[in-house]
Design a protein around this motif. Structure first.
Motif, PDB file in Angstrom:
ATOM      1  N   LEU A  11       0.827  -1.209   0.000  1.00  0.00           N
ATOM      2  CA  LEU A  11       0.000   0.000   0.000  1.00  0.00           C
ATOM      3  C   LEU A  11       0.860   1.259   0.000  1.00  0.00           C
ATOM      4  N   TYR A  12       1.957   1.219   0.723  1.00  0.00           N
ATOM      5  CA  TYR A  12       2.879   2.359   0.785  1.00  0.00           C
ATOM      6  C   TYR A  12       3.459   2.667  -0.598  1.00  0.00           C
ATOM      7  N   TYR A  13       3.925   1.633  -1.285  1.00  0.00           N
ATOM      8  CA  TYR A  13       4.526   1.846  -2.600  1.00  0.00           C
ATOM      9  C   TYR A  13       3.484   2.140  -3.673  1.00  0.00           C
ATOM     10  N   ALA A  14       2.251   1.733  -3.453  1.00  0.00           N
ATOM     11  CA  ALA A  14       1.193   2.007  -4.429  1.00  0.00           C
ATOM     12  C   ALA A  14       0.869   3.493  -4.488  1.00  0.00           C
ATOM     13  N   GLU A  15       0.959   4.167  -3.340  1.00  0.00           N
ATOM     14  CA  GLU A  15       0.651   5.601  -3.241  1.00  0.00           C
ATOM     15  C   GLU A  15      -0.777   5.929  -3.668  1.00  0.00           C
ATOM     16  N   GLN A  16      -1.634   4.940  -3.638  1.00  0.00           N
ATOM     17  CA  GLN A  16      -3.051   5.107  -3.950  1.00  0.00           C
ATOM     18  C   GLN A  16      -3.781   3.879  -3.418  1.00  0.00           C
ATOM     19  N   PRO A  17      -5.099   3.965  -3.274  1.00  0.00           N
ATOM     20  CA  PRO A  17      -5.831   2.787  -2.795  1.00  0.00           C
ATOM     21  C   PRO A  17      -5.682   1.606  -3.751  1.00  0.00           C
ATOM     22  N   LEU A  18      -5.703   0.417  -3.179  1.00  0.00           N
ATOM     23  CA  LEU A  18      -5.635  -0.807  -3.975  1.00  0.00           C
ATOM     24  C   LEU A  18      -6.885  -1.644  -3.744  1.00  0.00           C
ATOM     25  N   TYR A  19      -7.322  -2.309  -4.794  1.00  0.00           N
ATOM     26  CA  TYR A  19      -8.453  -3.217  -4.721  1.00  0.00           C
ATOM     27  C   TYR A  19      -7.977  -4.602  -4.283  1.00  0.00           C
ATOM     28  N   PRO A  20      -8.893  -5.438  -3.859  1.00  0.00           N
ATOM     29  CA  PRO A  20      -8.505  -6.787  -3.415  1.00  0.00           C
ATOM     30  C   PRO A  20      -7.680  -7.558  -4.445  1.00  0.00           C
ATOM     31  N   VAL A  21      -8.064  -7.483  -5.705  1.00  0.00           N
ATOM     32  CA  VAL A  21      -7.319  -8.234  -6.719  1.00  0.00           C
ATOM     33  C   VAL A  21      -5.867  -7.776  -6.773  1.00  0.00           C
ATOM     34  N   HIS A  22      -5.638  -6.483  -6.617  1.00  0.00           N
ATOM     35  CA  HIS A  22      -4.263  -5.974  -6.631  1.00  0.00           C
ATOM     36  C   HIS A  22      -3.482  -6.489  -5.423  1.00  0.00           C
ATOM     37  N   MET A  23      -4.105  -6.417  -4.247  1.00  0.00           N
ATOM     38  CA  MET A  23      -3.419  -6.883  -3.033  1.00  0.00           C
ATOM     39  C   MET A  23      -3.050  -8.357  -3.162  1.00  0.00           C
ATOM     40  N   GLN A  24      -4.000  -9.167  -3.606  1.00  0.00           N
ATOM     41  CA  GLN A  24      -3.756 -10.604  -3.728  1.00  0.00           C
ATOM     42  C   GLN A  24      -2.613 -10.896  -4.699  1.00  0.00           C
ATOM     43  N   GLU A  67      -6.193  -1.736  14.058  1.00  0.00           N
ATOM     44  CA  GLU A  67      -5.069  -1.069  14.714  1.00  0.00           C
ATOM     45  C   GLU A  67      -4.904   0.375  14.241  1.00  0.00           C
ATOM     46  N   GLY A  68      -5.740   0.801  13.301  1.00  0.00           N
ATOM     47  CA  GLY A  68      -5.686   2.172  12.805  1.00  0.00           C
ATOM     48  C   GLY A  68      -4.633   2.413  11.739  1.00  0.00           C
ATOM     49  N   LEU A  69      -4.117   1.350  11.130  1.00  0.00           N
ATOM     50  CA  LEU A  69      -3.066   1.497  10.122  1.00  0.00           C
ATOM     51  C   LEU A  69      -3.597   1.505   8.695  1.00  0.00           C
ATOM     52  N   VAL A  70      -4.741   0.870   8.480  1.00  0.00           N
ATOM     53  CA  VAL A  70      -5.328   0.741   7.149  1.00  0.00           C
ATOM     54  C   VAL A  70      -6.759   1.265   7.183  1.00  0.00           C
ATOM     55  N   VAL A  71      -7.148   1.898   6.097  1.00  0.00           N
ATOM     56  CA  VAL A  71      -8.525   2.336   5.918  1.00  0.00           C
ATOM     57  C   VAL A  71      -9.140   1.435   4.857  1.00  0.00           C
ATOM     58  N   ILE A  72     -10.263   0.824   5.209  1.00  0.00           N
ATOM     59  CA  ILE A  72     -10.984  -0.028   4.264  1.00  0.00           C
ATOM     60  C   ILE A  72     -12.241   0.724   3.837  1.00  0.00           C
ATOM     61  N   ASP A  73     -12.300   1.045   2.563  1.00  0.00           N
ATOM     62  CA  ASP A  73     -13.455   1.761   2.024  1.00  0.00           C
ATOM     63  C   ASP A  73     -14.360   0.753   1.334  1.00  0.00           C
ATOM     64  N   ALA A  74     -15.509   0.511   1.934  1.00  0.00           N
ATOM     65  CA  ALA A  74     -16.478  -0.441   1.381  1.00  0.00           C
ATOM     66  C   ALA A  74     -17.704   0.287   0.850  1.00  0.00           C
ATOM     67  N   HIS A  80     -11.822  -1.111  -1.224  1.00  0.00           N
ATOM     68  CA  HIS A  80     -10.416  -0.859  -1.513  1.00  0.00           C
ATOM     69  C   HIS A  80      -9.716  -0.437  -0.232  1.00  0.00           C
ATOM     70  N   TYR A  81      -8.406  -0.555  -0.278  1.00  0.00           N
ATOM     71  CA  TYR A  81      -7.562  -0.395   0.902  1.00  0.00           C
ATOM     72  C   TYR A  81      -6.579   0.747   0.690  1.00  0.00           C
ATOM     73  N   SER A  82      -6.351   1.495   1.755  1.00  0.00           N
ATOM     74  CA  SER A  82      -5.327   2.532   1.740  1.00  0.00           C
ATOM     75  C   SER A  82      -4.742   2.651   3.146  1.00  0.00           C
ATOM     76  N   LEU A  83      -3.632   3.330   3.241  1.00  0.00           N
ATOM     77  CA  LEU A  83      -2.999   3.537   4.539  1.00  0.00           C
ATOM     78  C   LEU A  83      -3.596   4.753   5.230  1.00  0.00           C
ATOM     79  N   SER A  84      -3.771   4.653   6.516  1.00  0.00           N
ATOM     80  CA  SER A  84      -4.120   5.817   7.332  1.00  0.00           C
ATOM     81  C   SER A  84      -2.838   6.621   7.537  1.00  0.00           C
ATOM     82  N   PRO A  85      -2.915   7.809   8.092  1.00  0.00           N
ATOM     83  CA  PRO A  85      -1.667   8.533   8.395  1.00  0.00           C
ATOM     84  C   PRO A  85      -0.728   7.727   9.310  1.00  0.00           C
ATOM     85  N   ALA A  86      -1.288   7.032  10.290  1.00  0.00           N
ATOM     86  CA  ALA A  86      -0.444   6.198  11.166  1.00  0.00           C
ATOM     87  C   ALA A  86       0.153   5.038  10.381  1.00  0.00           C
ATOM     88  N   GLY A  87      -0.623   4.477   9.463  1.00  0.00           N
ATOM     89  CA  GLY A  87      -0.129   3.384   8.620  1.00  0.00           C
ATOM     90  C   GLY A  87       0.961   3.840   7.679  1.00  0.00           C
TER      91      GLY A  87
END
Length: 140
Positions: A11-24, A67-74, A80-87
Motif C-alpha cells: 500500500l505504501y509503494y502504491a501511493e493510492q488505494p488498492l483493490y482486493p485483486v491488486h493486493m492478492q 489497529e488504525g493502520l489501514v482504511v478499508i473503504d467499502a 479498496h484499501y489505503s494507509l491511514s496517516p499512522a499506517g
C-alpha cells in the motif's frame, strides 16, 4: 518483519488505494520472487475463482484496520484499501529497513499491478502461472 507488514508496504509503494485483486496478486508475486525475504510464515496462496488467493491477506488487512493502520473503504461496489496517516508512518519506517532489492521489486510489481484492470491482471497472472487457473470462474 511480520507477514502483514508486506501488505502495508504494498500500500505504501502504491501511493493510492488498492483493490482486493491488486493486493492478492502483488503479494502472490512477492511470495514467488522473494520467498527467502518474506519468510516461512508468509501467505499460503491457493488456486481460487480468480487465480492465486489467500484469505490471510484479508485477515491481516482487517487487523491493520482495527489497529488504525489501514482504511478499508467499502462504500462502492468493491472495497479498496489505503494507509491511514499512522499506517503511512509505520510503512515508511518498515521501508527504511527493507532490503533495497526487495524494495525495488515491490515497487515495480505494485506499479505494474495497479496499472492493470481486473481482467488484465488476472489474465497476466494466469498466463505466467497457469497452475492457478484450475478453479477459475474467470472467462477470458
Amino acid at each position: 518483519m511480520k507477514r502483514g507488514d508486506w501488505a502495508l508496504l504494498a500500500l505504501y509503494y502504491a501511493e493510492q488505494p488498492l483493490y482486493p485483486v491488486h493486493m492478492q496478486k502483488i503479494l502472490f508475486l512477492l511470495s514467488r520472487a522473494g520467498a527467502d525475504a518474506v519468510g516461512d510464515d508468509f501467505y499460503d496462496f491457493q488456486p481460487w475463482d480468480y487465480g492465486p488467493f489467500s484469505s490471510q491477506v484479508y485477515w491481516d488487512l482487517e487487523k491493520a484496520a482495527e489497529e488504525g493502520l489501514v482504511v478499508i473503504d467499502a462504500s462502492g461496489r468493491v472495497r479498496h484499501y489505503s494507509l491511514s496517516p499512522a499506517g503511512e508512518a509505520h510503512a515508511q519506517e518498515l521501508a527504511k529497513h527493507l532490503d533495497p532489492k526487495m524494495a525495488e521489486y515491490l515497487k515495480r510489481v505494485t506499479e505494474w499491478a495497479k496499472g492493470l484492470s481486473f481482467s488484465d491482471l488476472v489474465r497476466a497472472i494466469y498466463q505466467r502461472f497457469p497452475e492457478y487457473k484450475t478453479r477459475s470462474v474467470f472467462a477470458d
